[in-house]
Design an enzyme around this catalytic site. Structure first.
Site, PDB file in Angstrom:
ATOM      1  N   LYS A 207       0.845  -1.194   0.000  1.00 21.51           N
ATOM      2  CA  LYS A 207       0.000   0.000   0.000  1.00 21.51           C
ATOM      3  C   LYS A 207       0.883   1.248   0.000  1.00 21.51           C
ATOM      4  O   LYS A 207       0.694   2.150  -0.804  1.00 21.51           O
ATOM      5  CB  LYS A 207      -0.921  -0.032   1.233  1.00 21.51           C
ATOM      6  CG  LYS A 207      -1.837   1.155   1.336  1.00 21.51           C
ATOM      7  CD  LYS A 207      -2.784   1.015   2.521  1.00 21.51           C
ATOM      8  CE  LYS A 207      -3.535   2.314   2.741  1.00 21.51           C
ATOM      9  NZ  LYS A 207      -4.448   2.282   3.884  1.00 21.51           N
ATOM     10  N   GLU A 213      10.521  -4.845   4.390  1.00 19.68           N
ATOM     11  CA  GLU A 213      10.557  -6.249   3.974  1.00 19.68           C
ATOM     12  C   GLU A 213      10.244  -6.380   2.488  1.00 19.68           C
ATOM     13  O   GLU A 213      10.932  -7.080   1.733  1.00 19.68           O
ATOM     14  CB  GLU A 213       9.525  -7.069   4.764  1.00 19.68           C
ATOM     15  CG  GLU A 213       9.823  -7.244   6.229  1.00 19.68           C
ATOM     16  CD  GLU A 213       9.231  -6.140   7.101  1.00 19.68           C
ATOM     17  OE1 GLU A 213       9.029  -5.009   6.586  1.00 19.68           O
ATOM     18  OE2 GLU A 213       9.002  -6.398   8.294  1.00 19.68           O
ATOM     19  N   GLY A 267      -4.826  -1.872   4.906  1.00 26.68           N
ATOM     20  CA  GLY A 267      -4.073  -3.004   4.358  1.00 26.68           C
ATOM     21  C   GLY A 267      -4.732  -4.340   4.646  1.00 26.68           C
ATOM     22  O   GLY A 267      -4.848  -5.205   3.771  1.00 26.68           O
ATOM     23  N   ARG A 268      -5.199  -4.524   5.870  1.00 22.13           N
ATOM     24  CA  ARG A 268      -5.779  -5.821   6.249  1.00 22.13           C
ATOM     25  C   ARG A 268      -7.189  -6.020   5.696  1.00 22.13           C
ATOM     26  O   ARG A 268      -7.806  -7.062   5.936  1.00 22.13           O
ATOM     27  CB  ARG A 268      -5.748  -5.975   7.777  1.00 22.13           C
ATOM     28  CG  ARG A 268      -6.387  -4.834   8.542  1.00 22.13           C
ATOM     29  CD  ARG A 268      -6.012  -4.882  10.013  1.00 22.13           C
ATOM     30  NE  ARG A 268      -6.506  -3.748  10.783  1.00 22.13           N
ATOM     31  CZ  ARG A 268      -5.857  -2.589  10.934  1.00 22.13           C
ATOM     32  NH1 ARG A 268      -4.687  -2.413  10.351  1.00 22.13           N
ATOM     33  NH2 ARG A 268      -6.370  -1.614  11.655  1.00 22.13           N
ATOM     34  N   GLU A 353      -4.708  -6.565  14.746  1.00 22.98           N
ATOM     35  CA  GLU A 353      -4.192  -5.251  14.352  1.00 22.98           C
ATOM     36  C   GLU A 353      -5.328  -4.221  14.437  1.00 22.98           C
ATOM     37  O   GLU A 353      -5.087  -3.039  14.666  1.00 22.98           O
ATOM     38  CB  GLU A 353      -3.610  -5.296  12.932  1.00 22.98           C
ATOM     39  CG  GLU A 353      -2.741  -4.099  12.605  1.00 22.98           C
ATOM     40  CD  GLU A 353      -1.875  -4.289  11.362  1.00 22.98           C
ATOM     41  OE1 GLU A 353      -0.667  -4.513  11.489  1.00 22.98           O
ATOM     42  OE2 GLU A 353      -2.431  -4.225  10.251  1.00 22.98           O
ATOM     43  N   HIS A 384      -5.427 -33.259  17.581  1.00 24.96           N
ATOM     44  CA  HIS A 384      -4.312 -34.085  18.040  1.00 24.96           C
ATOM     45  C   HIS A 384      -3.165 -33.217  18.563  1.00 24.96           C
ATOM     46  O   HIS A 384      -2.047 -33.705  18.719  1.00 24.96           O
ATOM     47  CB  HIS A 384      -3.846 -34.997  16.902  1.00 24.96           C
ATOM     48  CG  HIS A 384      -4.948 -35.897  16.439  1.00 24.96           C
ATOM     49  ND1 HIS A 384      -5.181 -37.141  16.997  1.00 24.96           N
ATOM     50  CD2 HIS A 384      -5.939 -35.705  15.527  1.00 24.96           C
ATOM     51  CE1 HIS A 384      -6.243 -37.684  16.425  1.00 24.96           C
ATOM     52  NE2 HIS A 384      -6.725 -36.828  15.524  1.00 24.96           N
ATOM     53  N   LYS A 504       9.362  -0.802  13.824  1.00 26.27           N
ATOM     54  CA  LYS A 504       9.918  -0.663  12.456  1.00 26.27           C
ATOM     55  C   LYS A 504      11.042   0.360  12.474  1.00 26.27           C
ATOM     56  O   LYS A 504      12.100   0.162  11.876  1.00 26.27           O
ATOM     57  CB  LYS A 504       8.842  -0.163  11.490  1.00 26.27           C
ATOM     58  CG  LYS A 504       7.765  -1.138  11.134  1.00 26.27           C
ATOM     59  CD  LYS A 504       6.878  -0.486  10.059  1.00 26.27           C
ATOM     60  CE  LYS A 504       5.570  -1.204   9.883  1.00 26.27           C
ATOM     61  NZ  LYS A 504       4.647  -0.498   9.019  1.00 26.27           N
TER      62      LYS A 504
END
Ligand code: F6P
Length: 541
Positions: A207, A213, A267-268, A353, A384, A504
């Site tokens: 965005k 990253e 963004g999410r 978030e 399990h 960040k």
């Protein structure tokens, strides 16, 4: 309501009701009211929700919906759909619902018809996807694209990655997608391994187009491509998805090959827009639009259904009920679908978030715990692994079970066994097994306590006909709206994420100290300094 919801009479009434109900067992609630099994259900689009196995009665639901009214949920839904700036800390509208509005709809926000903008981008994405899928789009050496590598992180990764896994059965053009997110070099190395640059398309999704990253991984991928095919190949093998055209250009991607979105999409909340490009290339524009129609079905349900028959509202209010009145710390999401194996991870960003906040929208501190911790794994694998704690542990973990009636493939009745497990688990969680029942089976007295299954552990069960683009869209929108309703009750801004910024910045400040003797300029605490020293020693620096 602005201010402290916990000071309202509705909150107080729920507190009193909790005292009365907390001692009741689901066995008793079902014995007193067998009709709850048919009454405590709701349908939205293709999704069917059973919420009878909750520690709640009709009175609970009435009190919770009254709380929603008091919190101003009705007005807030209208404000979101109307494009008001409900993301107050960033002074932005919150309009992911516009990403899936039909073409003929109109929504003018801040003087701009956002639905027309959305469809212009969808059309551009569709035209590009069709070219790639039909092999009309050729790489620099004339070969068609076989693999799409999406480079992005957080909302620019989790959505398309989750949905691609969920909808793999629809990837019908022979194009596979891979997803690179982590700054750990293992991620890009592993994902580029075995790929031919000549048949690879890289979609750089960010965005802001400033995320460390993503830009670092994109540079590595660019170098990999240029080393193999030369600088001129970039325009045929790199496209971008972003809101930041100048940064895209600066990186060296032609803005003709850029797919945009807007600051009113978090963004999410963005994979149903241009961030879904890699998914669209894999499954095709038609299927993508079916997914959008699924989202829209749930949006309309949120907007129009009365609260007592409104799936996201009910699920959110039950979330608040356990979080704030029973003190539950987490919610498990347990899809009985291997295809949904990334769904819990996707939900973690969406929910945590959004609602991991400790001040309200007006900046005053909250007075209750907010932000349910979401976690989970597909069934039956989780059974399990961690279900032991769900059944017999000391914590209350409300859980959402998700199942589909029709599988994409079946072998030897496996799908029925999958669903039988889902139903068995919710039954055992709700009703358990008493000491008397266990003793009656001839179990030695000293072993009986170990085998007691307390039950009274609440679950929602969501059933859908089949995992399709449409039902996936409905499911994702359901959880988006659960987050929104919970955020409204707590009074927080569910659409900013200031809490991720400091770390960040500190990483950038610290990075030089890992390679040089220069101490970090900011935040030099002795523990971190010592860890830097140890790291350098271990790396022989
Ligand atoms: O670090 C959090 C975050 O800002 C998320 O909200 C976002 O989804 C992610 O980083 C990626 O951001 P971008 O799409 O701008 O690269």
């Amino acid at each position: 309501m602005s201010g402290d919801i916990t000071q309202s009479q509705e909150w107080a009434a729920l507190g009193k009701h909790h005292e009365e109900l907390a001692g009741s067992h689901l066995r008793e609630l079902f014995a007193q009211d067998p009709g709850r099994a048919t009454r405590m259900t709701v349908t939205a689009g293709d999704l069917y929700l059973d919420y009878a196995k909750h520690r709640a009665t009709q009175e609970t639901i009435d009190l919770l919906t009254a709380l929603a009214e008091r919190a101003g949920l009705r007005e807030r839904i209208a404000a979101m759909f109307g494009g008001e700036h409900i993301n107050v800390s960033e002074d932005r509208a919150v309009l992911h619902v516009a990403l899936r509005m039909p073409r003929e709809a109109e929504l003018v926000v801040d003087g701009q018809d956002v639905v027309a903008d959305v469809h212009a981008v969808l059309d551009k994405m569709s035209a590009f996807s069709d070219k790639v899928r039909s092999k009309e789009w050729k790489g620099a050496t004339g070969k068609p694209i076989e693999t799409v590598v999406n480079i992005g992180i957080g909302g620019s990764d989790l959505g398309p990655a989750m949905a691609y896994e969920a909808l793999r059965d629809y990837a019908d053009a022979g194009i596979t997608a891979r997803f690179v997110s982590n700054i750990d070099p293992a991620d890009i190395t592993g994902n580029l391994a075995g790929l031919d640059p000549a048949t690879t398309l890289v979609v750089v999704s960010s965005k802001t187009f400033t995320t460390l990253e993503t830009l670092t991984n994109a540079k590595v991928a660019r170098r990999w491509l240029v080393d193999a095919l030369g600088e001129d190949a970039v325009s045929k093998h790199f496209v971008a998805v972003s809101t930041n055209a100048p940064k895209v250009q600066e990186f060296g991607i032609d803005t003709d090959n850029m797919f945009g979105f807007w600051d009113w999409v978090g963004g999410r909340y963005s994979y149903d827009g241009a961030i879904g490009l890699s998914l669209m290339i894999a499954i095709g524009p038609e299927r993508f639009r079916e997914m959008l129609a699924g989202f829209h079905t749930m949006d309309e349900h949120l907007r129009t259904a009365p609260f007592e028959a409104n799936m996201p509202v009910l699920m959110a209010l039950l979330g608040v009920w356990y979080n704030d009145f029973f003190g539950a710390e987490t919610r498990a999401v347990l899809p009985y679908s291997q295809r949904l194996h990334r769904f819990p991870a996707y939900l973690q960003q969406l929910t945590m978030e959004s609602n991991g906040k400790s001040v309200r929208a007006d900046g005053t501190p909250v007075t209750v715990s907010t932000g349910e911790i979401f976690w989970g794994e597909p069934g039956t694998n989780g059974q399990h692994a961690f279900y032991q704690l769900l059944h017999q542990g000391t914590r209350l973990v409300p859980a959402d079970f998700i199942g589909f009636a029709e599988p994409h493939e079946d072998r030897e009745g496996m799908h029925d066994l999958l669903i039988a497990n889902l139903l068995a688990q919710t039954t055992a969680l709700a009703f358990g097994k008493t000491a008397e029942e266990i003793a009656a089976e001839g179990t030695a007295a000293e072993i009986v306590p170990h085998k007691v299954m307390p039950g009274n552990r609440p679950t929602s069960t969501i059933l859908a006909p089949k995992l399709t683009p449409s039902t996936l869209g409905q499911l994702v929108a359901l959880y988006e709206h659960i987050v929104f309703v919970e955020g409204t009750i707590w009074g927080v801004d569910s659409f900013d994420q200031w809490g991720v910024e400091l770390g960040k910045k500190m990483a950038l400040d610290l990075a030089p100290a890992l390679t040089s003797d220069e101490p970090p300029t900011t935040f030099p605490d002795t523990s971190t300094e010592e860890l830097i020293r140890k790291y350098r020693e271990l790396r022989g620096r």
